[in-house]
Design a protein around this motif. Structure first.
Motif, short mmCIF file in Angstrom:
data_model
loop_
_atom_site.label_atom_id
_atom_site.label_comp_id
_atom_site.label_asym_id
_atom_site.label_seq_id
_atom_site.Cartn_x
_atom_site.Cartn_y
_atom_site.Cartn_z
N MET A 7 1.22 -1.07 0.07
CA MET A 7 -0.14 -0.03 0.15
C MET A 7 0.78 1.24 0.16
O MET A 7 0.45 2.26 -0.46
CB MET A 7 -0.89 -0.01 1.27
CG MET A 7 -2.25 1.36 1.37
SD MET A 7 -1.36 2.86 1.65
CE MET A 7 -0.87 2.19 3.55
N MET A 8 1.70 1.31 0.94
CA MET A 8 2.43 2.46 0.71
C MET A 8 3.02 2.45 0.03
O MET A 8 3.79 3.59 -0.28
CB MET A 8 3.51 2.35 1.79
CG MET A 8 4.75 3.32 2.08
SD MET A 8 3.02 5.27 2.71
CE MET A 8 2.34 4.06 4.12
N THR A 50 -1.44 11.31 13.44
CA THR A 50 -0.69 10.37 14.18
C THR A 50 0.64 9.21 13.27
O THR A 50 0.94 9.88 12.78
CB THR A 50 -2.25 9.65 14.12
OG1 THR A 50 -2.36 8.99 12.46
CG2 THR A 50 -2.86 9.95 14.43
N GLY A 51 -0.04 8.55 13.45
CA GLY A 51 1.47 7.55 12.03
C GLY A 51 0.83 6.16 12.30
O GLY A 51 -0.22 5.73 12.38
N ARG A 52 1.71 5.48 11.18
CA ARG A 52 1.45 4.80 10.41
C ARG A 52 2.16 3.34 9.72
O ARG A 52 3.41 3.90 9.35
CB ARG A 52 0.46 3.92 9.51
CG ARG A 52 -0.52 3.04 8.81
CD ARG A 52 -1.12 3.74 7.44
NE ARG A 52 -1.27 1.74 6.55
CZ ARG A 52 -2.86 1.63 6.97
NH1 ARG A 52 -3.28 2.51 7.61
NH2 ARG A 52 -2.82 0.51 6.06
N ASP A 53 2.54 1.91 9.91
CA ASP A 53 3.34 1.14 10.20
C ASP A 53 3.22 1.40 8.66
O ASP A 53 2.35 0.54 7.84
CB ASP A 53 3.27 -0.35 11.04
CG ASP A 53 3.54 -0.20 12.13
OD1 ASP A 53 4.70 0.46 12.39
OD2 ASP A 53 2.19 -0.85 12.97
N CYS A 54 4.73 1.23 8.36
CA CYS A 54 4.92 0.95 6.74
C CYS A 54 5.70 0.07 5.55
O CYS A 54 6.11 0.27 4.74
CB CYS A 54 4.87 2.35 6.28
SG CYS A 54 6.40 3.10 6.14
N GLY A 55 6.50 -0.34 6.68
CA GLY A 55 7.52 -1.63 6.48
C GLY A 55 8.60 -0.50 6.77
O GLY A 55 9.85 -1.74 6.66
N ALA A 60 5.14 5.81 9.31
CA ALA A 60 5.12 7.03 8.36
C ALA A 60 3.76 7.83 9.24
O ALA A 60 3.02 7.73 9.68
CB ALA A 60 4.27 6.57 7.29
N PRO A 61 4.53 9.73 8.94
CA PRO A 61 3.15 10.23 9.59
C PRO A 61 2.44 10.16 9.25
O PRO A 61 1.95 10.02 7.73
CB PRO A 61 3.90 11.66 10.08
CG PRO A 61 5.46 10.74 9.53
CD PRO A 61 5.66 9.64 9.20
N MET A 62 1.24 10.39 10.04
CA MET A 62 -0.33 9.90 8.67
C MET A 62 -1.87 11.15 9.40
O MET A 62 -1.28 11.65 10.77
CB MET A 62 -0.97 8.72 9.07
CG MET A 62 -2.44 8.67 8.37
SD MET A 62 -2.70 6.72 8.35
CE MET A 62 -3.55 6.80 9.89
N CYS A 63 -2.34 11.36 8.78
CA CYS A 63 -3.44 12.82 8.99
C CYS A 63 -4.31 12.45 7.78
O CYS A 63 -4.61 11.66 7.29
CB CYS A 63 -3.74 14.18 9.34
SG CYS A 63 -3.20 14.75 7.99
#
Length: 863
Positions: A7-8, A50-55, A60-63
């Motif tokens: 996805m990333m 927030t953040g997201r696991d991206c490998g 990864a910073p996320m909103c």
């Protein structure tokens, strides 16, 4: 990027294609932003980061924002000058073998925002393309929300193009030469590659879009660079950002200098044509004339106010149409009432082209198509050619209306996804799928009743959610009564959820029927839009007829309500207004409160010098004269007992000035810049309105500038414009009789003891007092200051140091000069002529021109 999640990787590939835009990446019911885009959006939109696991080693910073509310967030980003790329799922998740395919379906820019906020605007939102070649410029304008598309060439150069842009206020200007554009226009600019504006590429883009074999079919020469390049480049830019066929951009209008007055931004602003000088003020000429019923009618009326006509036949045709409506109140009232049933067809055509047209839009289109023939019938008795043409264009579109009536349910939802948009009976397959879904739900309801009876559990419920589908829920207190055939699906704190073979079979039937109904409805709706898309050009023609009728009836109702008269238009330079009134001030004061005044100019009287005290009405008199002239040119009746208006090429005003701190300009510099533009642009067919020229500097400097300005305007060889010049320099009154065409006017006053009554009536002759001290007292200046001012004024009046003495001295010296004294010695004259001939005035800014003029004037004085 091997360590990244699929996805990333997909996200970063799309981001790489659009590095200059914030990427809204659709994940389920949200648009998500990552990395730097997320940091920017969280700051600008006040979102939680927030953040997201991206490998990767770090999250990864996320909103994100909900998909159904995205337009509001996009609008806020666009207002701050950002671009937004919208990445949507372009594959059915149920059919995807791996990661759902996503693509950027649109890039939203400040000039192309087409969300609900932009769609609801009662004014155009243009995106422009600006092309430069040598000293020439070309500008194309398009409103992607309405499909309006214009192009104009400016052989006179950059400054004219900049003024054109400033008057139309596009949300974005695209160019390959941003530095040159920024020199004449301060709006939002998007740089693009020079190749986009090259003649061959631009011509190809233009011909491809319109399906034309040659540019001549579009009213443009095949090598007309200043029209082809900006128009073609703009279409290329829109194709790259909108990613749609843009079929609603169906015609190109080539504008010329002879189409409308190129009103300067200062005139638009100072006369408050469409926006007030004070923020939040709604008192404008447009607000007085606006009786429109539709949003597209209001947009057209605004354009008429901002772009008055300059062709006598076109003006008189519009005046005749307004007059025909005024003379038939029944027809006027009927037309206004029927217009209420017509929606914004231009916006609907745009949404149809973008494939964002909703079921509710279809119902609005149907209602509009049904109202159009009735509107045409309301005009059946008219003999006016303009209204007869509109009547013809309001002909029935019976086939399209019948299709919409058969296809769309009268109770259609706002969104297609909500179901029920297609009318029952339109397609047998859809009816069958819906019947199956309805019957299936009844079967499930019956199953619930049977299971209650069989188990004795009165609280047993058959329910549904998107995760588990249909299930039987039993509270914990009744678990002992659950049959052995129930299969546990989920355990909750207070209940258990089960399924059975019978329920599973019913679920497959019901959900299959619902899915089939949704699929069929989507296909039928898409086919309907395909059919409607083929008629976009005809839909826009209908929109043009409706909005023109709306704008005309608005002018007619304003004329009837406000006692306006039909003006005459002459080509002899004669201006004769009897009992003229200021339309906006009169509206604010109320019926019968405004004091009317006459204005006569032309022939031997072309420049009016107007004196009188502050607050007596000089500025109102200036503005009302300009407004009446402009109203006549836009085809409106005017606030006067009678009016004979000369055919003008432009109206220039300089009324009030303010500091431009951002550009480092003082009040006086702004005033001189505006004066420079007026004196360089005005012709003997222009109307010039000047208020208090020279007050931003010392008395002697100001008087000298004002005096020289009057001389220049009055000189028929230099300018010869019709001009009204309000001033506190009473010595300018000495110019009547000394200069041909100059006439003195003043505002009448009456002194009663210590009081002064302003009668607001103009009279021939100059004023002998300004009553400044009295006005100061009226404004609440402390009494001690007012008393001291009276003492100082009395002392000055007793001395010989007065402005009148200065004025008389200037005039006397001018009268004593012999004609031969005006000639310079031959050598010096030749030098000055050579220096003048070497000036490239087309490349000079107004301030550079003024500076050079001052230097040359000083040289001439010393000879």
């Amino acid at each position: 990027m091997a360590e990244l999640t699929p996805m990333m990787r997909q996200y970063l590939e799309l981001k790489e294609e659009h590095p200059d835009a914030l990427l809204f990446f659709r994940l389920g019911d949200f648009y998500e932003l990552f990395f730097d885009d997320a940091k920017t959006a969280s700051r600008e939109l006040e979102l939680t980061l927030t953040g997201r696991d991206c490998g990767m080693a770090e999250r990864a910073p996320m909103c994100g924002v909900p998909w159904h509310a995205a337009d509001a967030y996009v609008a806020r980003l666009i207002a701050r000058g950002y671009r937004v790329a919208i990445a949507e799922q372009t594959e059915d998740p149920a059919l995807a073998k791996a990661l759902v395919r996503r693509s950027v379906i649109r890039v939203v820019t400040p000039g192309t925002f087409a969300g609900p906020a932009a769609q609801a605007q009662a004014r155009n939102r243009f995106v422009a393309a600006v092309h430069f070649a040598g000293r020439r410029a070309g500008v194309a304008l398009c409103d992607v929300n309405t499909g309006e598309f214009f192009v104009r060439a400016f052989p006179e150069g950059d400054e004219a193009a900049g003024l054109f842009l400033a008057a139309r206020d596009p949300g974005e200007a695209v160019t390959s030469d941003p530095e040159r554009l920024l020199a004449v226009y301060r709006g939002f600019t998007s740089p693009v590659r020079a190749e986009t504006f090259r003649l061959g590429a631009a011509r190809e883009a233009l011909l491809k879009h319109f399906g034309a074999a040659s540019a001549q079919g579009l009213g443009i020469g095949d090598r007309d660079e200043m029209l082809l390049c900006p128009a073609g480049a703009l279409l290329s830019y829109l194709g790259a950002t909108q990613k749609a066929d843009l079929r609603h951009i169906a015609r190109l209008t080539v504008l010329t200098a002879g189409d409308a007055m190129p009103l300067p931004p200062t005139t638009l602003r100072s006369l408050e044509l469409t926006s007030g000088l004070r923020e939040g003020s709604g008192a404008t000429l447009l607000s007085v004339l606006d009786r429109t019923v539709t949003a597209m009618g209001l947009r057209l009326l605004r354009s008429w106010v901002e772009r008055p006509l300059v062709d006598k036949a076109a003006i008189e045709k519009r005046l005749d149409s307004v007059g025909a409506l005024v003379d038939d109140p029944t027809m006027l009232a009927r037309a206004a009432a029927l217009l209420d049933g017509v929606s914004d067809l231009e916006r609907i055509a745009s949404r149809l082209s973008y494939r964002t047209m909703t079921p509710r839009d279809c119902l609005a289109l149907l209602k509009s198509l049904q109202a159009a023939p009735e509107l045409g019938a309301a005009l059946s008795a008219t003999q006016d050619p303009g209204l007869a043409d509109i009547r013809e264009r309001l002909r029935p579109r019976a086939e399209t209306a019948a299709l919409l009536e058969r296809a769309i349910s009268p109770d259609a939802p706002a969104l297609l996804a909500d179901g029920g948009a297609i009318r029952e009976g339109y397609d047998p397959r859809l009816d069958e799928a819906r019947l199956m879904a309805r019957d299936g739900r009844k079967w499930i309801s019956d199953l619930e009743a049977r299971e209650r009876e069989a188990t004795g559990i009165r609280s047993l419920r058959v329910q549904y959610n998107r995760v588990f589908g249909y299930f039987i829920e039993v509270t914990r207190s009744n678990l002992a009564s659950v049959p052995a055939g129930y299969v546990r699906r989920q355990t909750l704190a207070n209940a258990e959820r089960y399924t059975t073979d019978e329920l599973a079979g019913l679920e497959r039937k019901v959900l299959g029927a619902q899915d089939e109904a949704s699929r069929l409805e989507g296909e039928l709706y898409a086919a309907l839009l395909d059919t409607l898309t083929g008629g976009i050009a005809d839909l826009q023609d209908l929109a043009g007829a409706v909005k023109e009728l709306d704008a005309l009836q608005s002018l007619a109702r304003a004329a009837a309500d406000n006692r306006y008269c039909k003006p005459a238009i002459n080509a002899e330079g004669r201006l004769d207004i009897r009992d003229g009134r200021h339309p906006v001030v009169e509206k604010a004061l109320g019926e019968g409160s405004f004091v009317p005044n006459d204005t006569q100019m032309g022939g031997g009287e072309r420049l009016l010098v107007i004196t009188g005290p502050n607050m007596a009405g000089k500025s109102t008199y200036l503005r009302q004269t300009a407004l009446i002239a402009l109203m006549a040119h836009m085809g409106s009746f005017v606030p006067a007992a009678s009016a004979d208006i000369p055919l003008l090429d432009n109206v220039y005003t300089r009324i009030g000035a303010q500091d431009d701190l951002a550009a480092g300009l003082s009040t006086f510099m702004v005033e001189m810049s505006e004066l420079s533009h007026i004196l360089r642009g005005a012709t003997n067919r222009s109307l010039v309105i000047l208020d208090e020229i020279g007050r931003g500097t010392g008395t002697l400097d100001g008087l000298s500038i004002a005096w020289a300005t009057v001389e220049y305007l009055a000189d028929e060889k230099a300018c010869g414009a019709l001009a009204l010049f309000a001033t506190h320099y009473h010595e300018l009154g000495e110019m009547e009789g000394a200069l041909p065409g100059v006439v003195n006017l003043s505002v009448t006053t009456r002194e009663v003891g210590d009081e002064v009554v302003f009668l607001h009536r103009m009279k021939r002759g100059g004023a002998d007092k300004s009553f400044g001290v009295y006005v100061a007292r009226m404004a609440g200046v402390p009494g001690a200051v007012v008393s001291r001012a009276r003492e100082i004024m009395a002392r000055l009046e007793a001395s010989d140091i007065t402005q009148d003495a200065i004025g008389r001295n200037i005039l006397e010296r001018r009268r004593k000069r012999k004609p031969e004294q005006m000639a310079l010695p031959d050598v010096a004259r030749a030098e000055l002529v050579n220096e003048l001939a070497g000036l490239d005035v087309l490349q000079m800014t107004p301030m550079e021109a003024l500076s050079r003029l001052m230097v040359l004037k000083e040289k001439a004085r010393k000879v």
